[in-house]
Design a protein around this motif. Structure first.
Motif, mmCIF file in Angstrom:
data_model
loop_
_atom_site.group_PDB
_atom_site.id
_atom_site.type_symbol
_atom_site.label_atom_id
_atom_site.label_comp_id
_atom_site.label_asym_id
_atom_site.label_seq_id
_atom_site.Cartn_x
_atom_site.Cartn_y
_atom_site.Cartn_z
ATOM 1 N N LEU A 6 -7.243 -18.809 4.960
ATOM 2 C CA LEU A 6 -6.402 -19.551 6.044
ATOM 3 C C LEU A 6 -6.873 -20.912 5.939
ATOM 4 O O LEU A 6 -7.757 -21.563 5.780
ATOM 5 N N GLY A 7 -5.740 -21.755 6.294
ATOM 6 C CA GLY A 7 -5.861 -23.118 6.497
ATOM 7 C C GLY A 7 -5.899 -23.366 7.978
ATOM 8 O O GLY A 7 -5.174 -22.918 8.642
ATOM 9 N N ARG A 8 -6.980 -23.970 8.145
ATOM 10 C CA ARG A 8 -7.448 -24.332 9.652
ATOM 11 C C ARG A 8 -7.936 -25.744 9.856
ATOM 12 O O ARG A 8 -8.799 -26.213 9.134
ATOM 13 N N ASN A 9 -7.773 -26.295 11.239
ATOM 14 C CA ASN A 9 -8.261 -27.396 11.337
ATOM 15 C C ASN A 9 -9.508 -27.329 12.422
ATOM 16 O O ASN A 9 -9.586 -27.749 13.521
ATOM 17 N N SER A 15 -1.368 -32.429 5.911
ATOM 18 C CA SER A 15 -2.413 -32.806 5.232
ATOM 19 C C SER A 15 -3.308 -31.261 5.011
ATOM 20 O O SER A 15 -3.361 -30.575 5.841
ATOM 21 N N HIS A 16 -3.818 -31.220 4.011
ATOM 22 C CA HIS A 16 -4.734 -30.270 3.758
ATOM 23 C C HIS A 16 -5.666 -30.475 2.606
ATOM 24 O O HIS A 16 -5.455 -31.644 1.719
ATOM 25 N N SER A 17 -6.823 -30.196 2.365
ATOM 26 C CA SER A 17 -7.769 -30.052 1.283
ATOM 27 C C SER A 17 -7.589 -29.247 0.117
ATOM 28 O O SER A 17 -7.554 -27.913 0.250
ATOM 29 N N ARG A 18 -6.967 -29.769 -0.838
ATOM 30 C CA ARG A 18 -6.766 -28.876 -2.113
ATOM 31 C C ARG A 18 -7.971 -28.444 -2.961
ATOM 32 O O ARG A 18 -7.847 -27.137 -3.020
ATOM 33 N N MET A 19 -8.968 -29.326 -2.820
ATOM 34 C CA MET A 19 -10.070 -28.841 -3.429
ATOM 35 C C MET A 19 -10.805 -27.676 -2.472
ATOM 36 O O MET A 19 -11.424 -26.546 -2.888
ATOM 37 N N GLY A 20 -10.692 -27.940 -1.212
ATOM 38 C CA GLY A 20 -11.104 -26.780 0.004
ATOM 39 C C GLY A 20 -10.257 -25.458 -0.187
ATOM 40 O O GLY A 20 -10.915 -24.681 -0.179
ATOM 41 N N GLY A 39 -11.680 -6.932 7.160
ATOM 42 C CA GLY A 39 -12.094 -7.956 6.061
ATOM 43 C C GLY A 39 -12.495 -9.388 6.486
ATOM 44 O O GLY A 39 -11.834 -9.589 7.598
ATOM 45 N N PRO A 40 -13.228 -9.966 5.681
ATOM 46 C CA PRO A 40 -13.713 -11.583 6.015
ATOM 47 C C PRO A 40 -12.327 -12.301 5.857
ATOM 48 O O PRO A 40 -11.397 -12.075 5.352
ATOM 49 N N TRP A 41 -12.704 -13.702 6.338
ATOM 50 C CA TRP A 41 -11.531 -14.821 6.073
ATOM 51 C C TRP A 41 -12.553 -15.587 5.753
ATOM 52 O O TRP A 41 -13.629 -16.326 5.960
ATOM 53 N N VAL A 42 -11.815 -16.651 4.952
ATOM 54 C CA VAL A 42 -12.260 -17.918 4.445
ATOM 55 C C VAL A 42 -11.182 -18.950 4.717
ATOM 56 O O VAL A 42 -9.947 -18.849 4.261
ATOM 57 N N ALA A 43 -11.699 -19.957 5.611
ATOM 58 C CA ALA A 43 -10.806 -20.941 5.936
ATOM 59 C C ALA A 43 -11.120 -22.365 5.381
ATOM 60 O O ALA A 43 -12.251 -22.700 5.286
ATOM 61 N N PHE A 44 -10.105 -23.218 5.091
ATOM 62 C CA PHE A 44 -10.290 -24.479 4.506
ATOM 63 C C PHE A 44 -9.696 -25.377 5.243
ATOM 64 O O PHE A 44 -8.653 -24.866 6.338
ATOM 65 N N TRP A 45 -9.800 -26.723 5.361
ATOM 66 C CA TRP A 45 -9.147 -27.844 6.218
ATOM 67 C C TRP A 45 -7.478 -27.867 5.939
ATOM 68 O O TRP A 45 -7.196 -28.148 4.925
#
Length: 334
Positions: A281-284, A254-259, A243-249
């Motif tokens: 995933l949360g990724r920098n 710290s993280h992007s809630r809207m991301g 399966g695919p993955w989708v990462a936000f910052w």
């Protein structure tokens, strides 16, 4: 190696004295834990990105003067500054540790309200003024509030959507098993997403033409200056995972809630369209950190699906699924 170990120890990661000067098992474990906390892939290798994060993590507010320059200053001292300014009601933008124009403007506004010279330079006097207000700092961010209000403005129509097909030009990325370069796969998917978004009333914008390959700094600069509402970067890494993955910052505290919401919307759309579970995933990642709007990186690789990459209906379907996820992100804002 001594410098790496000294920085790890200064940050609270234990390294055995018997490993001093060489890369042993405990040093590798400390590097992996650091990478996890900083939103990096935990491979235990101190490459360019991990080293840069180690250097930035050791910087503390007040240890150097901070100011706006052509190549922005970066570090945890900048991130701490942004966090404090946002919590005090001065919009310094995303708490990404990059001293850009929004942070400069917030510093100047803070200095004006504190009776300091309005030079935008964070020296001893500005840090002292921030420290005096430490008790007034509460959790929250004016920047995050601005993003939420913008999202709640209603619907996809008229929204500027930045679509970034990775690689391009001489950089073809991986070559998939059908012999189709990654750069073409992601371009066609992004193009299909743009077409679908436009039919739904959005204003999509591509980061490159089919044969172009702008560098990362150029891609993120264009996204930021165009005033886009959200940004999506496409990749196809040919991973063994299903399966695919989708990462936000995301990094440490710290993280992007809207991301994150955007990632969940896009991942859910891909899952419902293709029947493969998506990982959120949360990724920098550099693209996620350097863009100022809610952004995601989508890795479309899916074991068993590579033979389909030469078929346009499959690529079009991927693009339309991502576009539907973006639309759902705005429609579900309430």
């Amino acid at each position: 190696m001594l410098d790496v170990q000294a920085r790890l120890q200064a940050l609270g990661y234990p390294v055995a004295s018997v490993e001093r000067g060489f890369f042993g098992g405990e040093t590798e474990s400390a590097v992996k834990v650091f990478q996890i906390r900083r939103g990096l892939s935990p491979d235990g290798i101190v490459g360019e990105l991990t080293w840069r994060e180690l250097v930035e993590a050791c910087l503390r507010l007040g240890s150097r003067m901070l100011y706006l320059r052509r190549h922005p200053m970066r570090g945890d001292d900048v991130r701490d500054l942004q966090r404090r300014l946002n919590a005090l009601g001065f919009d310094s933008g995303k708490e990404d540790g990059i001293f850009g124009a929004e942070t400069h403007a917030a510093v100047t506004q803070f200095q004006r309200g504190s009776g300091l010279p309005k030079d935008g330079i964070v020296g001893r006097a500005t840090v002292d003024a921030l420290n005096r207000l430490a008790r007034r700092i509460q959790p929250g961010s004016k920047s995050q509030l601005r993003e939420r209000i913008s999202r709640e403005r209603g619907g996809l129509a008229g929204r500027r959507i930045y679509l970034d097909p990775g690689h391009g030009g001489p950089d073809v990325g991986v070559v998939t098993s059908p012999g189709v370069p990654e750069s073409y796969v992601v371009y066609r998917v992004a193009e299909a997403a743009a077409e679908h978004l436009e039919r739904m009333g959005a204003r999509p914008m591509m980061s490159r033409a089919v044969q172009q390959g702008p560098d990362l700094d150029r891609r993120t600069l264009v996204a930021n200056e165009a005033g886009t509402d959200v940004a999506v970067s496409f990749h196809f890494a040919c991973r063994p995972e299903s399966g695919p993955w989708v990462a936000f910052w995301s990094m440490e505290d710290s993280h992007s809630r809207m991301g994150r919401d955007l990632a969940e919307s896009v991942g859910g759309s891909l899952e419902s369209s293709f029947g493969r579970s998506s990982s959120i995933l949360g990724r920098n990642l550099p693209f996620l950190r350097q863009t100022k709007m809610p952004a995601v990186v989508v890795d479309l690789s899916c074991p068993g699906a590579e033979p389909l990459l030469g078929e346009d209906p499959y690529l079009t379907g991927l693009g339309e699924a991502v576009a539907s996820g973006v639309s759902h992100y705005f429609d579900s804002s309430g």
